[in-house]
Every structure is written in C-alpha cells, then in structure tokens.
Design a protein around this motif. Sequence first.
Motif, PDB file in Angstrom:
ATOM      1  N   GLU A 130       4.129   4.059   8.270  1.00  0.00           N
ATOM      2  CA  GLU A 130       3.148   5.152   8.241  1.00  0.00           C
ATOM      3  C   GLU A 130       3.206   5.898   6.915  1.00  0.00           C
ATOM      4  OE1 GLU A 130       0.202   7.973   9.500  1.00  0.00           O
ATOM      5  OE2 GLU A 130       0.674   5.871   9.895  1.00  0.00           O
ATOM      6  N   ALA A 131       4.417   6.138   6.415  1.00  0.00           N
ATOM      7  CA  ALA A 131       4.557   6.841   5.133  1.00  0.00           C
ATOM      8  C   ALA A 131       3.887   6.045   4.023  1.00  0.00           C
ATOM      9  CB  ALA A 131       6.033   7.053   4.814  1.00  0.00           C
ATOM     10  N   MET A 132       4.101   4.736   3.996  1.00  0.00           N
ATOM     11  CA  MET A 132       3.497   3.918   2.958  1.00  0.00           C
ATOM     12  C   MET A 132       1.978   3.881   3.105  1.00  0.00           C
ATOM     13  SD  MET A 132       5.840   3.086   0.916  1.00  0.00           S
ATOM     14  CE  MET A 132       4.685   2.109  -0.060  1.00  0.00           C
ATOM     15  N   ARG A 133       1.480   3.856   4.329  1.00  0.00           N
ATOM     16  CA  ARG A 133       0.021   3.835   4.550  1.00  0.00           C
ATOM     17  C   ARG A 133      -0.613   5.112   4.007  1.00  0.00           C
ATOM     18  NH1 ARG A 133      -3.724   5.995   7.298  1.00  0.00           N
ATOM     19  NH2 ARG A 133      -2.277   7.375   8.418  1.00  0.00           N
ATOM     20  N   VAL A 134      -0.013   6.250   4.335  1.00  0.00           N
ATOM     21  CA  VAL A 134      -0.557   7.534   3.890  1.00  0.00           C
ATOM     22  C   VAL A 134      -0.486   7.633   2.361  1.00  0.00           C
ATOM     23  CG1 VAL A 134      -0.223  10.042   3.946  1.00  0.00           C
ATOM     24  CG2 VAL A 134       0.003   8.699   6.046  1.00  0.00           C
TER      25      VAL A 134
ATOM     26  N   GLY B 237      15.382   8.776   4.722  1.00  0.00           N
ATOM     27  CA  GLY B 237      15.922   8.144   5.915  1.00  0.00           C
ATOM     28  C   GLY B 237      14.870   7.512   6.801  1.00  0.00           C
ATOM     29  N   LEU B 238      13.719   7.142   6.213  1.00  0.00           N
ATOM     30  CA  LEU B 238      12.644   6.553   7.020  1.00  0.00           C
ATOM     31  C   LEU B 238      12.887   5.068   7.236  1.00  0.00           C
ATOM     32  CD1 LEU B 238       9.483   8.228   5.435  1.00  0.00           C
ATOM     33  CD2 LEU B 238      10.941   9.064   7.286  1.00  0.00           C
ATOM     34  N   SER B 239      12.460   4.580   8.391  1.00  0.00           N
ATOM     35  CA  SER B 239      12.552   3.155   8.688  1.00  0.00           C
ATOM     36  C   SER B 239      11.522   2.810   9.750  1.00  0.00           C
ATOM     37  CB  SER B 239      13.964   2.786   9.176  1.00  0.00           C
ATOM     38  OG  SER B 239      14.271   3.484  10.376  1.00  0.00           O
ATOM     39  N   GLY B 240      11.334   1.517   9.978  1.00  0.00           N
ATOM     40  CA  GLY B 240      10.441   1.066  11.044  1.00  0.00           C
ATOM     41  C   GLY B 240       9.037   1.605  10.911  1.00  0.00           C
TER      42      GLY B 240
ATOM     43  N   GLN C  44       2.413  15.436   5.224  1.00  0.00           N
ATOM     44  CA  GLN C  44       1.746  14.845   6.386  1.00  0.00           C
ATOM     45  C   GLN C  44       2.754  14.344   7.419  1.00  0.00           C
ATOM     46  OE1 GLN C  44      -1.796  14.620   6.968  1.00  0.00           O
ATOM     47  NE2 GLN C  44      -1.554  16.190   5.390  1.00  0.00           N
ATOM     48  N   LEU C  45       3.936  13.967   6.965  1.00  0.00           N
ATOM     49  CA  LEU C  45       4.975  13.508   7.883  1.00  0.00           C
ATOM     50  C   LEU C  45       5.701  14.668   8.557  1.00  0.00           C
ATOM     51  CD1 LEU C  45       6.554  10.667   5.706  1.00  0.00           C
ATOM     52  CD2 LEU C  45       5.090  10.370   7.723  1.00  0.00           C
TER      53      LEU C  45
ATOM     54  N   PRO D 172       9.142   1.991  -1.126  1.00  0.00           N
ATOM     55  CA  PRO D 172       9.747   1.880   0.210  1.00  0.00           C
ATOM     56  C   PRO D 172      11.242   2.165   0.188  1.00  0.00           C
ATOM     57  CG  PRO D 172       8.247   0.050  -0.189  1.00  0.00           C
ATOM     58  CD  PRO D 172       8.405   0.767  -1.494  1.00  0.00           C
ATOM     59  N   GLN D 173      11.907   1.722  -0.861  1.00  0.00           N
ATOM     60  CA  GLN D 173      13.337   1.974  -1.009  1.00  0.00           C
ATOM     61  C   GLN D 173      13.610   3.477  -1.117  1.00  0.00           C
ATOM     62  OE1 GLN D 173      15.430  -0.334  -4.096  1.00  0.00           O
ATOM     63  NE2 GLN D 173      16.292   1.591  -4.791  1.00  0.00           N
ATOM     64  N   SER D 174      12.768   4.190  -1.876  1.00  0.00           N
ATOM     65  CA  SER D 174      12.959   5.633  -2.028  1.00  0.00           C
ATOM     66  C   SER D 174      12.734   6.367  -0.704  1.00  0.00           C
ATOM     67  CB  SER D 174      12.018   6.179  -3.104  1.00  0.00           C
ATOM     68  OG  SER D 174      12.380   5.701  -4.379  1.00  0.00           O
ATOM     69  N   PHE D 175      11.724   5.956   0.062  1.00  0.00           N
ATOM     70  CA  PHE D 175      11.489   6.580   1.362  1.00  0.00           C
ATOM     71  C   PHE D 175      12.678   6.343   2.300  1.00  0.00           C
ATOM     72  CE2 PHE D 175       6.735   6.598   0.613  1.00  0.00           C
ATOM     73  CZ  PHE D 175       6.588   7.971   0.735  1.00  0.00           C
ATOM     74  N   GLU D 176      13.249   5.147   2.219  1.00  0.00           N
ATOM     75  CA  GLU D 176      14.393   4.830   3.079  1.00  0.00           C
ATOM     76  C   GLU D 176      15.627   5.629   2.678  1.00  0.00           C
ATOM     77  OE1 GLU D 176      13.382   0.158   4.198  1.00  0.00           O
ATOM     78  OE2 GLU D 176      14.695   0.617   2.493  1.00  0.00           O
ATOM     79  N   VAL D 177      15.945   5.600   1.378  1.00  0.00           N
ATOM     80  CA  VAL D 177      17.184   6.206   0.898  1.00  0.00           C
ATOM     81  C   VAL D 177      17.100   7.728   0.881  1.00  0.00           C
ATOM     82  CG1 VAL D 177      18.714   6.417  -1.104  1.00  0.00           C
ATOM     83  CG2 VAL D 177      17.826   4.173  -0.435  1.00  0.00           C
ATOM     84  N   ARG D 178      15.962   8.261   0.426  1.00  0.00           N
ATOM     85  CA  ARG D 178      15.875   9.707   0.211  1.00  0.00           C
ATOM     86  C   ARG D 178      15.417  10.483   1.441  1.00  0.00           C
ATOM     87  NH1 ARG D 178      16.570  10.590  -5.149  1.00  0.00           N
ATOM     88  NH2 ARG D 178      16.358   8.765  -6.503  1.00  0.00           N
TER      89      ARG D 178
END
Length: 224
Positions: A69-73, A61-64, A33-34, A53-59
């Motif tokens: 949005e990634a966590m919501r989905v 590169g998502l932020s802000g 979806q992203l 959230p840590q995995s989305f950031e590290v793996r």
Amino acid sequence: MTLPYTAVLYDLDGTIADSAPAITASLAFTIEQLGLPVPPQAEMLAWVGPPLPQSFEVRLGLSGDRLVEAMRVYRAHYLAHGALDSPIFPGVRELMAAVHAAGLPTSTATSKPETPATRILETHDLLQYLDLVTGASDDEVRNTKADVVAEALRRLGERGVDLSRPVLIGDRHHDVEGAAVHGVPTIMAGWGYGDEAEHVGAVAVAATPADVAVLLGVPLRGAA
C-alpha cells in the motif's frame, strides 16, 4: 588515445537529477496517508537513492500488504506531482554530451523504476546521450543496486560492448557497494546527497561533473 574506462553507468537521483525535493514531498504525503508521523526533512533525505521498498521496511518497519500500500500511494503521488519536477545538476548535461561524443557506451543504473527514470531523462532531453536506460523494474522486484548494475551490464553486453573496464558514477554508499559486487569501480559525485563517510571505497571523488570528465579522459565542449 586509450580511455581509462570502456563503458559508463550513471546513477540518477543525486547524480544526474536533483530529485530530493520531489521524492521527499511524495514520501511525506505517503507517510501521512499511512497515519504515521512524518520524519523531519533532513531525515527523509537519507531515503533518496537507496531502493524505496527497502527504506520503507527498514525505516518504518513496513511489510506485507502495508508495504504494498505504501508503494502504491507513493508511486501514484510521485508520478502525478514530482517525477518531472527534478532539475538536472549544473554541468551534468555537458558531461553526458562529452561522454557520448567520445563514443563511450552508456547506461543508467538507477534504483528508480525505469518508467519514471525514462520520463525524467526524456523531459530534460538526455536520452540522446544514453544507449540504454536501466533501473529498477517497475514492479521493483529488481531494485537493489547490485541487481540493477548486473542488468545494465547484461544489456550492454548483449550489444557487444567492451565491459573490461566499466565505471559507475554515483553519489551514495549503496552505489559503491552495489557496483563492487560486480567488480565495477565507482566515481563519487561530490555534488550529490552522500556525505564523506559514504565515499569510502570509491575509486575517486569528483567535486563537479567537469572533474568526472577529466577522470574519464573525455574533453568537455569549449574546454581547452
């Protein structure tokens, strides 16, 4: 007889519940979806256990706003399609029942938010074996394993539990590291998702839930 530990903390994903298929399916949906390429299944298994959230950031590169949005989905998809489709590992119910029957105070200490964690445990009728369900806050402000362990210990302490010798049952290196921040030893669940390298620092590695029962000094029902 004095038991070796005075309180037991349980990780959830990879220790109590085989939740990897449901988690990775929701991860794949979210990443798609992203508009990003979906990693191979084997790679996504590394996401199971650590704070998401840590995995989305590290793996990725998502932020802000992108991370929000990634966590919501992910949350919406996982709660609707995957949260209740996680089977319990063989022997874990018997272990939890034995720990409860022995009178040891218990809480989860999971990086999964408390709402889906509670739903999984309730669906499988495991809440009866727990004094508390402690996990990441639903907004995931509290999400590191160290913070979750601290909260579980705080809640148990408020109940007057003897916290002189607590132990965590977990399956990943972040379980060992997070518990160690508070001086809590970890028994590694060898049936979980961590490889041998992640067992470093654990006080013991148990191949089966029955082995955990032996380490805790609690008899399993039907055992001699």
